[in-house]
Design a protein around this motif. Structure first.
Motif, PDB file in Angstrom:
ATOM      1  N   THR A 173       0.620  -1.112  -0.157  1.00  0.00           N
ATOM      2  CA  THR A 173      -0.611   0.323  -0.028  1.00  0.00           C
ATOM      3  C   THR A 173       1.160   1.742  -0.076  1.00  0.00           C
ATOM      4  O   THR A 173       1.571   1.123   0.429  1.00  0.00           O
ATOM      5  CB  THR A 173      -1.109   0.112   1.240  1.00  0.00           C
ATOM      6  OG1 THR A 173       0.165  -0.281   2.388  1.00  0.00           O
ATOM      7  CG2 THR A 173      -1.693  -0.948   1.513  1.00  0.00           C
ATOM      8  N   LYS A 174       0.219   2.059  -0.490  1.00  0.00           N
ATOM      9  CA  LYS A 174       1.306   3.171  -0.315  1.00  0.00           C
ATOM     10  C   LYS A 174       1.387   4.512   0.861  1.00  0.00           C
ATOM     11  O   LYS A 174       2.964   4.408   1.462  1.00  0.00           O
ATOM     12  CB  LYS A 174       0.448   4.802  -1.633  1.00  0.00           C
ATOM     13  CG  LYS A 174       0.701   6.036  -1.251  1.00  0.00           C
ATOM     14  CD  LYS A 174       0.551   6.814  -2.270  1.00  0.00           C
ATOM     15  CE  LYS A 174       0.899   8.339  -2.079  1.00  0.00           C
ATOM     16  NZ  LYS A 174      -0.097   9.006  -3.709  1.00  0.00           N
ATOM     17  N   PRO A 175       0.603   3.737   1.822  1.00  0.00           N
ATOM     18  CA  PRO A 175       1.490   3.945   3.654  1.00  0.00           C
ATOM     19  C   PRO A 175       1.873   3.129   4.018  1.00  0.00           C
ATOM     20  O   PRO A 175       2.827   3.715   4.703  1.00  0.00           O
ATOM     21  CB  PRO A 175      -0.497   3.625   4.314  1.00  0.00           C
ATOM     22  CG  PRO A 175      -1.406   3.825   3.074  1.00  0.00           C
ATOM     23  CD  PRO A 175      -1.279   3.592   2.008  1.00  0.00           C
ATOM     24  N   ALA A 176       2.511   2.091   3.332  1.00  0.00           N
ATOM     25  CA  ALA A 176       3.134   1.018   3.645  1.00  0.00           C
ATOM     26  C   ALA A 176       4.641   1.425   3.307  1.00  0.00           C
ATOM     27  O   ALA A 176       5.142   2.006   3.833  1.00  0.00           O
ATOM     28  CB  ALA A 176       3.016  -0.418   2.681  1.00  0.00           C
ATOM     29  N   LEU A 177       4.535   2.545   2.083  1.00  0.00           N
ATOM     30  CA  LEU A 177       5.784   2.876   1.234  1.00  0.00           C
ATOM     31  C   LEU A 177       5.933   4.938   2.278  1.00  0.00           C
ATOM     32  O   LEU A 177       7.327   4.925   2.264  1.00  0.00           O
ATOM     33  CB  LEU A 177       5.577   3.203  -0.234  1.00  0.00           C
ATOM     34  CG  LEU A 177       6.633   3.664  -0.926  1.00  0.00           C
ATOM     35  CD1 LEU A 177       6.333   3.252  -2.614  1.00  0.00           C
ATOM     36  CD2 LEU A 177       6.981   5.274  -0.961  1.00  0.00           C
ATOM     37  N   TYR A 178       5.461   5.309   2.866  1.00  0.00           N
ATOM     38  CA  TYR A 178       5.214   6.167   3.075  1.00  0.00           C
ATOM     39  C   TYR A 178       6.123   5.726   4.832  1.00  0.00           C
ATOM     40  O   TYR A 178       6.549   6.700   5.512  1.00  0.00           O
ATOM     41  CB  TYR A 178       3.774   6.885   3.102  1.00  0.00           C
ATOM     42  CG  TYR A 178       3.593   8.236   2.478  1.00  0.00           C
ATOM     43  CD1 TYR A 178       4.661   8.811   1.793  1.00  0.00           C
ATOM     44  CD2 TYR A 178       2.995   8.036   1.603  1.00  0.00           C
ATOM     45  CE1 TYR A 178       4.308  10.215   1.085  1.00  0.00           C
ATOM     46  CE2 TYR A 178       1.828   8.654   0.400  1.00  0.00           C
ATOM     47  CZ  TYR A 178       2.806   9.268   0.551  1.00  0.00           C
ATOM     48  OH  TYR A 178       3.396  10.513  -0.548  1.00  0.00           O
ATOM     49  N   TYR A 179       5.310   4.571   4.811  1.00  0.00           N
ATOM     50  CA  TYR A 179       6.406   4.238   6.324  1.00  0.00           C
ATOM     51  C   TYR A 179       7.732   4.165   5.921  1.00  0.00           C
ATOM     52  O   TYR A 179       8.362   4.849   6.850  1.00  0.00           O
ATOM     53  CB  TYR A 179       5.848   3.125   6.720  1.00  0.00           C
ATOM     54  CG  TYR A 179       7.376   2.403   8.133  1.00  0.00           C
ATOM     55  CD1 TYR A 179       6.139   2.661   9.158  1.00  0.00           C
ATOM     56  CD2 TYR A 179       7.494   2.109   7.635  1.00  0.00           C
ATOM     57  CE1 TYR A 179       6.903   2.099  10.820  1.00  0.00           C
ATOM     58  CE2 TYR A 179       8.503   1.211   9.096  1.00  0.00           C
ATOM     59  CZ  TYR A 179       7.928   1.193  10.711  1.00  0.00           C
ATOM     60  OH  TYR A 179       8.357   0.889  11.326  1.00  0.00           O
TER      61      TYR A 179
END
Length: 180
Positions: free
Chosen positions: A40-46
């Protein structure tokens, strides 16, 4: 020893580098990278707060390693020009993909201030070969020698490493002339 499985952060960097090289930084979104990785994009933003942060994470270790290479040779007395050229070749050969990103995306990299140190390397390398106040002829020779090594690594990617290294370093020594 076998290489361990890359971390999520390393996988993101690998995929981003590949996509940046193929599509360009501006045409590669974080969503594109996340989709390619199946995260997910939030996982990338992590792992990365922005595309610029991701680009920095790829380029800054390269810049740091180049800085260390130049600094290591600045500590040597005397400087052995052939060893300097061999190390410079090995650095560029090892990082061909990242260096292509740097060259194709100079404007963007300039905006994130990662390129300034690399631009200073040439000045310092010229100084290592010819001293602190080289003549115009000497500066031109050194720039041609170091630029030629870099170009050989980038433009002849399928050449066998050792053969290319020997050819590139020998050519650079010839361009440098008596300094070598």
């Amino acid at each position: 020893m076998a290489r361990s499985t890359p971390s999520t952060r390393e996988r993101i960097q690998e995929v981003a580098l590949e996509m940046f090289a193929r599509q360009g930084v501006q045409r590669t979104s974080l969503q594109d990278i996340a989709n390619r990785l199946g995260i997910t994009k939030p996982a990338l933003y992590y792992h990365f707060s922005s595309r610029d942060d991701l680009v920095r994470s790829i380029v800054n270790p390269l810049i740091q390693e180049g800085e260390e290479l130049v600094a290591r040779h600045e500590q040597r007395d005397p400087v052995v020009v052939s060893e300097l050229l061999e190390d410079y070749f090995d650095f560029h050969y090892r990082h061909r993909e990242k260096l292509m990103l740097v060259l194709t995306e100079l404007r963007i990299l300039g905006e994130i201030e990662s390129i300034d140190a690399a631009l200073d390397w040439r000045r310092r390398l010229v100084g290592l070969v010819f001293g602190p106040e080289p003549t115009l002829d000497q500066a031109a020779r050194a720039i041609m020698a170091f630029g030629g090594i870099q170009d050989c690594c980038l433009q002849l990617p399928d050449a066998p490493h050792q053969r290319l290294r020997t050819a590139a370093v020998d050519a650079a020594l010839t361009v440098l002339g008596a300094a070598a």
